[in-house]
Design an enzyme around this catalytic site. Structure first.
Site, mmCIF file in Angstrom:
data_model
loop_
_atom_site.group_PDB
_atom_site.id
_atom_site.type_symbol
_atom_site.label_atom_id
_atom_site.label_comp_id
_atom_site.label_asym_id
_atom_site.label_seq_id
_atom_site.Cartn_x
_atom_site.Cartn_y
_atom_site.Cartn_z
ATOM 1 N N ALA A 115 0.841 -1.198 0.000
ATOM 2 C CA ALA A 115 0.000 0.000 0.000
ATOM 3 C C ALA A 115 0.873 1.245 0.000
ATOM 4 C CB ALA A 115 -0.908 0.005 1.221
ATOM 5 N N TYR A 146 6.678 10.481 6.210
ATOM 6 C CA TYR A 146 5.657 9.627 5.600
ATOM 7 C C TYR A 146 5.886 9.500 4.099
ATOM 8 C CZ TYR A 146 0.989 7.847 4.393
ATOM 9 O OH TYR A 146 -0.058 7.093 3.920
#
Length: 327
Positions: A115, A146
């Site tokens: 993902a 991130y």
């Protein structure tokens, strides 16, 4: 019975994937360290013979007994509040965690789907975003932990595919919403919903002219399912291209919730993307996929879910103690 490992199983997306693969007749092994996930999202599966749960941090060695056919890697903090508070764990799960899972997939001869996210495009200079766009990311900015974790994750996955011949798939997920989202996690939909339900002003960061594109959870899960069983190993955007400004979306929320709250504006966070719209040509051509659930229908379902939360759950979230994970 085919066996599938789903990491991040107690999270928003992971829990819905557990539901889907259980319905499809798989033996589902859910794994989560519960740093941001919640067991209530999967407690309805605990009584089933073909579901098991492992409370485990995938940045440590992963052992799964027996055969394994597929792995879905959905373990990662995914909201700004979380990954800004636990930056090192966010980087570790995208690097060490991904490395452990790719090694497990190789040992088990399993196909693995990773993902990824639209955040690999950063604050894009290309609109809408195609899979060929390399992105505009600030590696040392506050969102870099991130963004770069996901970019490295993609690189490592492609290296395992190229060097070891591993069966890999990469999904780039755009904004997704629906039941089981965490209230007040810093993302726009649960933030607006929580504020509206508590009778608070809706908070917009920036001037509100930035755009987002929201995909309902059922559509997202269908796209991921099709990608896993496709023959395509390069990244694929899965999202809804129906673009809307945050100002317009705030007005939709006020109408939906039948509230007259004010809208207040705060400064835009550093490197916050100004445009988000997926080009889903590849998903249409390769997977025969496109979203089916319109925003009006999907938001009504989501609002109905949030209305079922108790007054205690509707309070502003007290974030968990993440100190044990910052090493």
């Amino acid at each position: 019975m085919k066996r599938i490992l789903i990491t991040g199983a107690a999270g928003f997306l992971g829990s819905h994937l557990c539901d889907r693969f259980n319905t499809e007749g798989f033996h589902v092994i859910g794994m989560d360290n519960l740093i941001t996930g919640d067991l209530k999202n999967i407690q309805h599966l605990f009584h089933l013979e073909n579901f098991e749960f492992h409370h485990h941090d995938i940045t440590n060695f992963i052992h799964i007994a027996g055969d394994l056919d597929y792995i879905l890697h959905f373990a990662s903090p995914a909201s700004p509040i979380d990954y800004l508070k636990i930056p090192i764990q966010t980087l570790k799960v995208g690097s060490l965690g991904t490395h452990n899972l790719l090694g497990l997939a190789r040992a088990k001869n399993a196909r693995i789907l990773i993902a990824s996210t639209s955040e690999v495009y950063g604050d894009p200079l290309v609109h809408p975003q195609t899979e060929e766009y390399y992105g505009n990311v600030n590696a040392i900015g506050p969102r870099g932990v991130y963004d770069e974790a996901k970019r490295f994750q993609e690189s490592l996955t492609m290296a395992y595919h190229t060097f070891h011949g591993l069966e890999t798939r990469i999904v780039r997920i755009f904004n997704t919403y629906g039941p089981r989202m965490r209230l007040n996690d810093g993302r726009v939909i649960p933030a607006f919903m929580g504020q509206a339900l508590r009778g608070e002003d809706l908070t917009i960061f920036g001037d509100g002219n930035q755009t987002r594109s929201f995909c309902y959870i059922d559509d997202q899960v269908e796209g991921i399912y099709r990608l896993l069983f496709s023959d395509y190993h390069l990244p694929v955007n899965i999202g809804n291209p129906d673009e809307i400004t945050i100002n317009e979306f705030a007005q939709e929320i006020l109408k939906l919730t039948e509230t007259n709250n004010k809208i207040v504006y705060h400064p835009l966070p550093i490197n916050d993307p100004l445009q988000r719209q997926p080009d889903i040509t590849k998903a249409k051509d390769i997977l025969g996929w496109e979203p089916k659930v319109g925003r009006t229908e999907g938001m009504q379902i989501t609002y109905n879910y949030f209305k079922t939360l108790s007054p205690e759950e509707l309070k502003k979230e007290e974030h968990k103690d993440f100190s044990n994970y910052i090493k």
